[in-house]
Design a protein around this motif. Structure first.
Motif, PDB file in Angstrom:
ATOM      1  N   ASP A 136       0.632  -1.150   0.047  1.00 18.40           N
ATOM      2  CA  ASP A 136      -0.029   0.124   0.140  1.00 18.40           C
ATOM      3  C   ASP A 136       0.953   1.332  -0.124  1.00 18.40           C
ATOM      4  OD1 ASP A 136      -1.711   1.910   0.624  1.00 18.40           O
ATOM      5  OD2 ASP A 136      -2.401   1.191   2.571  1.00 18.40           O
ATOM      6  N   VAL A 189       0.611  -0.082  -4.514  1.00 20.66           N
ATOM      7  CA  VAL A 189      -0.834   0.267  -5.088  1.00 20.66           C
ATOM      8  C   VAL A 189      -1.761   1.285  -4.347  1.00 20.66           C
ATOM      9  CG1 VAL A 189      -1.311  -2.111  -5.842  1.00 20.66           C
ATOM     10  CG2 VAL A 189      -1.671  -1.616  -3.472  1.00 20.66           C
ATOM     11  N   ASP A 190      -2.554   2.031  -4.838  1.00 22.06           N
ATOM     12  CA  ASP A 190      -3.332   3.323  -4.205  1.00 22.06           C
ATOM     13  C   ASP A 190      -4.418   2.720  -3.674  1.00 22.06           C
ATOM     14  OD1 ASP A 190      -5.156   2.674  -5.937  1.00 22.06           O
ATOM     15  OD2 ASP A 190      -4.698   4.659  -7.161  1.00 22.06           O
ATOM     16  N   GLU A 191      -5.310   3.500  -3.060  1.00 24.89           N
ATOM     17  CA  GLU A 191      -6.325   3.103  -2.265  1.00 24.89           C
ATOM     18  C   GLU A 191      -7.378   2.250  -3.022  1.00 24.89           C
ATOM     19  OE1 GLU A 191      -5.666   6.192  -2.670  1.00 24.89           O
ATOM     20  OE2 GLU A 191      -5.443   7.250  -0.980  1.00 24.89           O
ATOM     21  N   GLU A 192      -7.444   2.304  -4.325  1.00 21.20           N
ATOM     22  CA  GLU A 192      -8.218   1.563  -4.978  1.00 21.20           C
ATOM     23  C   GLU A 192      -7.637   0.345  -5.696  1.00 21.20           C
ATOM     24  OE1 GLU A 192      -8.910   5.156  -6.937  1.00 21.20           O
ATOM     25  OE2 GLU A 192      -9.891   5.189  -5.023  1.00 21.20           O
ATOM     26  N   GLY A 193      -6.455  -0.125  -5.159  1.00 18.34           N
ATOM     27  CA  GLY A 193      -5.935  -1.004  -5.598  1.00 18.34           C
ATOM     28  C   GLY A 193      -5.015  -1.198  -6.826  1.00 18.34           C
ATOM     29  N   LYS A 194      -4.993   0.062  -7.477  1.00 18.95           N
ATOM     30  CA  LYS A 194      -4.385   0.443  -8.876  1.00 18.95           C
ATOM     31  C   LYS A 194      -2.932   0.458  -8.521  1.00 18.95           C
ATOM     32  CE  LYS A 194      -4.547   3.828 -12.411  1.00 18.95           C
ATOM     33  NZ  LYS A 194      -4.022   4.834 -11.927  1.00 18.95           N
TER      34      LYS A 194
END
Ligand SMILES: Nc1ncnc2c1ncn2[C@@H]1O[C@H](COP(=O)(O)OP(=O)(O)OP(=O)(O)O)[C@@H](O)[C@H]1O
Ligand SMILES: [Mg+2]
Length: 309
Positions: free
Chosen positions: A268, A291-296
């Motif tokens: 994260d 990855v960012d908050e959206e999992g991207k």
């Protein structure tokens, strides 16, 4: 904001001084963690700031004024206090506990009610709990009330003695994070006592390490962990100090932005470098995808970049 100059406290009938020629300068708006072994003088130091204990010698200034010259009510309006072991009044409801300083200051009932309700929201407690007694709350909930009570009259200075001491590690980490969020919204100068070096590193802008009534080192967490002043500090911060230091940096701040590699372990961006390194080691890899908050996937962090910090 707080200045202690050559402050000594010798309790009647005791040999060694509990606090011994201690000097400390605390700038406005920062959090200082006082840490050290049991009996080294942390609580005594803190209680001299709000005059619950009178120094034997030396000077203490809060906002440039000598605390000895201040009126007690005025001082309490100025300095919130979270007592070791929470210390809520057991025979009073939560509402009455929170209202104790505002009442002392002569606020009217409507203003006290509004403030209590605002504080319950701030510390994440249900409004219905205002009517309960401390024994009807869990330990962690009581600690939140302790923090709310200390904040009631919106004092610029907050003294906290082991504020998160009595709770399990998971709830404790959560409360520490919430407290950090609260401090972003309400700017305070905070002096916090703790036994726990991890708590000091997580919450302190500066850490003062005490031993036998004296300050051995007063520095940022980064300096305390990377350059402990002596063997005592080195021992106190622990053999894993290099790993603790990695918790001071977020993965997002060190990563190389890019699309990332789907075969890598994922970490994260808001996580810290210790967790990132742990994920890399666990996967027997040399890098991780961030990855960012959206999992991207938004970048890559390498073991080499972590070791270079
Ligand atoms: N009222 C008192 N009378 C005599 N000695 C005292 C008094 N209060 C504290 N002391 C002594 O002063 C020293 C420092 O106590 P203090 O409470 O400041 O320690 P502390 O660092 O807060 O410890 P802990 O982590 O256990 O809370 C201790 O040796 C203690 O026994
Ligand atoms: Mg203490």
């Amino acid at each position: 904001m707080i200045t202690m100059k050559n402050v000594t406290k010798r309790f009647d009938g005791t040999g060694a001084a509990a606090v011994d020629d201690l000097s400390l300068d605390i700038p406005d708006g920062i959090t200082v963690a006082l840490v050290g072994p049991s009996g080294c003088g942390k609580t005594t130091t803190m209680r001299m700031i709000n005059r619950l204990i009178e120094p034997t010698s030396g000077t203490i200034l809060v906002s440039g004024r000598d605390v000895r010259a201040a009126d007690a009510v005025e001082l309490r309006r100025h300095i919130g206090y979270v007592i070791q072991q929470v210390g809520l009044f057991p025979h009073m409801t939560i509402a009455q506990n929170i209202a104790s300083v505002p009442r002392l200051l002569g606020w009217d009932a409507g203003r006290i009610r509004a403030r209590s309700s605002e504080l319950m929201q701030l510390v994440g407690l249900e409004q219905s709990m205002l009517e309960r007694y401390p024994r009807q709350l869990s330990g962690g909930q009581r600690q939140r009330v302790g923090v709310a009570r200390a904040l009631a009259a919106d004092p610029p200075v907050l003294l906290m003695d082991e504020p998160f001491g009595a709770i399990d590690p998971i709830a404790r980490t959560r409360l520490q994070n919430e407290f950090r969020q609260i401090l972003k919204r309400v700017k305070k100068t905070v002096v916090m006592v703790t036994h726990d070096i991890d708590e000091a590193v997580r919450l302190g802008d500066r850490i003062a390490i005490m031993r036998d009534g004296r300050i051995v080192q007063y520095d940022t967490p980064e300096t305390i962990l990377s350059r402990p002043a002596d063997g005592f500090v080195e021992n106190f911060v622990g053999a894993d100090r290099a790993l603790k230091r990695l918790t001071l940096f977020s993965t997002g701040s060190i990563m190389t932005p890019g699309t990332g590699d789907a075969s890598l372990p994922r970490v994260d961006k808001d996580g810290d470098l210790r967790d990132a390194l742990s994920a890399i080691v666990a996967a027997r890899s040399t890098a991780a995808a961030v990855v960012d908050e959206e999992g991207k996937m938004i970048g890559t962090i390498t073991q080499a970049a972590i070791l270079a910090v």
